[in-house]
Design an enzyme around this catalytic site. Structure first.
Site, short mmCIF file in Angstrom:
data_model
loop_
_atom_site.label_atom_id
_atom_site.label_comp_id
_atom_site.label_asym_id
_atom_site.label_seq_id
_atom_site.Cartn_x
_atom_site.Cartn_y
_atom_site.Cartn_z
N SER A 4 0.81 -1.22 0.00
CA SER A 4 0.00 0.00 0.00
C SER A 4 0.85 1.27 0.00
CB SER A 4 -0.94 0.01 1.20
OG SER A 4 -1.81 -1.10 1.14
N GLU B 298 -10.00 7.50 2.57
CA GLU B 298 -9.65 6.09 2.41
C GLU B 298 -10.58 5.14 3.17
OE1 GLU B 298 -6.33 4.42 4.46
OE2 GLU B 298 -6.05 2.84 2.99
ZN ZN Z 1 -3.42 -1.24 0.07
MG MG Z 2 -4.42 1.69 3.32
#
Ligand code: ZN
Ligand code: MG
Length: 361
Positions: free
Chosen positions: A81, A249
């Site tokens: 990520s 997010e």
């Molecule tokens: Zn991710």
């Molecule tokens: Mg993340």
């Protein structure tokens, strides 16, 4: 007369068949505001799983401009990520685990930093810790996403207007004994504990902590933290007449995938979709806001092997307990949205945002 009534019938039918759930694009070409929503680990299967079990249409089904990006990092076929977030935030592929930097620590300038430089308001919202890889790659520069205390220090170097998420611990109870809560206050931040205490009527810069570390799962008491944060963040950032950049997010879609837990994954995806609904609602009324929804990678290698549309049930299986390499979708609405069709590198998402804002490097 016959011919005329035929035309009328065709017109009426045409109107009746038109999907009433899609949305009309505004005509403005430059984006004043951008809201980038990242569903961590959210591939096509995750979206379809949520769609299949929910009674109503998802907000994500309203988008008309859809593309795909390739998620591999500089060093790995399977991105983490950190590198995935960095590609989206800076337009540069990097080594896995780096955030907005190369493997020597050379910083890459982020879209949030460009927005600050151009006098826009900026914000980050996350259902994990605000220091976790995805939000970190928009504001911090580090060779390791796990250097949480250093990443917290980087929040003080950028004049971000608002952030909402977990991670209070790395500001208040640090190994190096620095008190970054005091540092935030010295920089005129209103430090708020708990989303319910965030008053959008007050003017100022906000550091909103919703957890000591990560927020709980949606199914374990997080409630509407994400859609409410999105709504409140927009209200606050929209006060800046130059516009704003906001990244939201949905962090834990990824964790549901890693756990191979379909209920966890679906609950997080629907919660994320509720945040998308808030962003779209604002953008439709505003007319100058570009909304982009994407992922950094897919997680779990989720497949849907059977199901029942009537009963809203699905049968699923996972092929991985980590990320996979498959392309992930990009959905866009607003000024510049048509640029997001097609198949491209993850780094292009950054380039398209720069173009939509009209920023130069
Ligand atoms: Zn991710
Ligand atoms: Mg993340």
């Amino acid at each position: 007369m016959k011919r005329l009534s035929f035309i009328v019938i065709v017109l009426v039918l045409n109107f009746a068949c038109k999907r009433v759930d899609t949305i009309n694009e505004p005509q403005v070409k430059k984006a004043k505001n951008i809201i980038l929503l990242i569903g961590d680990g959210m591939g096509v299967s995750q979206i379809f799983a949520a769609m299949s079990v929910k009674e109503e249409l998802l907000a994500i089904e309203k988008f008309k401009h859809i593309g795909f990006h390739k998620t591999y990092s500089l060093t790995d076929f399977i991105t983490d990520s950190g590198a995935g977030g960095t590609a989206l935030s800076t337009g540069k592929k990097t080594k896995n685990y780096c955030v907005a930097a190369d493997s020597t620590g050379m910083p890459f300038k982020t879209i949030l930093e460009y927005a600050e430089e151009n006098k826009l308001a900026t914000g980050l919202v996350s259902t994990s810790s605000i220091l976790n890889a995805t939000p970190a790659s928009f504001i911090a520069h580090d060779t390791s996403r796990y250097n949480y205390e250093n990443i917290a220090l980087d929040f003080l170097d950028v004049d971000i207007d608002l952030f909402i998420g977990g991670g209070r611990k790395q500001f208040s109870n640090r190994e190096d004994k620095l008190n970054l809560i005091d540092s935030l206050k010295k920089k005129n931040y209103l430090v708020v504990d708990g989303l319910e205490n965030l008053n959008t009527e007050v003017d100022g810069k906000f550091a909103v902590f919703t957890a000591e570390e990560h927020n709980p799962e949606y199914l374990n008491g997080r409630g509407d933290m994400l859609p409410v944060s999105t709504e409140k963040a927009i209200k606050i950032l929209d006060k800046n007449e130059n516009g704003f950049f906001l990244m939201v997010e949905g962090s834990q879609i990824d964790w549901g995938g890693e756990d191979n837990n379909i209920d966890y994954l679906i609950a997080e995806t629907i919660d994320f979709d509720n945040a998308i609904a808030k962003a779209l609602e604002f953008a439709i009324n505003d007319g100058e806001t570009l909304v982009i929804v994407t992922a950094d990678h897919e997680t779990g290698g989720l497949s849907i092997t059977d199901g029942d549309m009537k009963n809203k049930t699905i049968v699923t299986s996972f092929s991985s307990d980590y990320h996979t390499a498959v392309m992930v979708p990009v959905f866009a609405f607003g000024p510049g949205a048509e640029e997001f069709g097609g198949i491209y590198e993850n780094t292009e998402v950054f380039e398209k945002m720069m173009k939509a804002f009209g920023f130069t490097k």
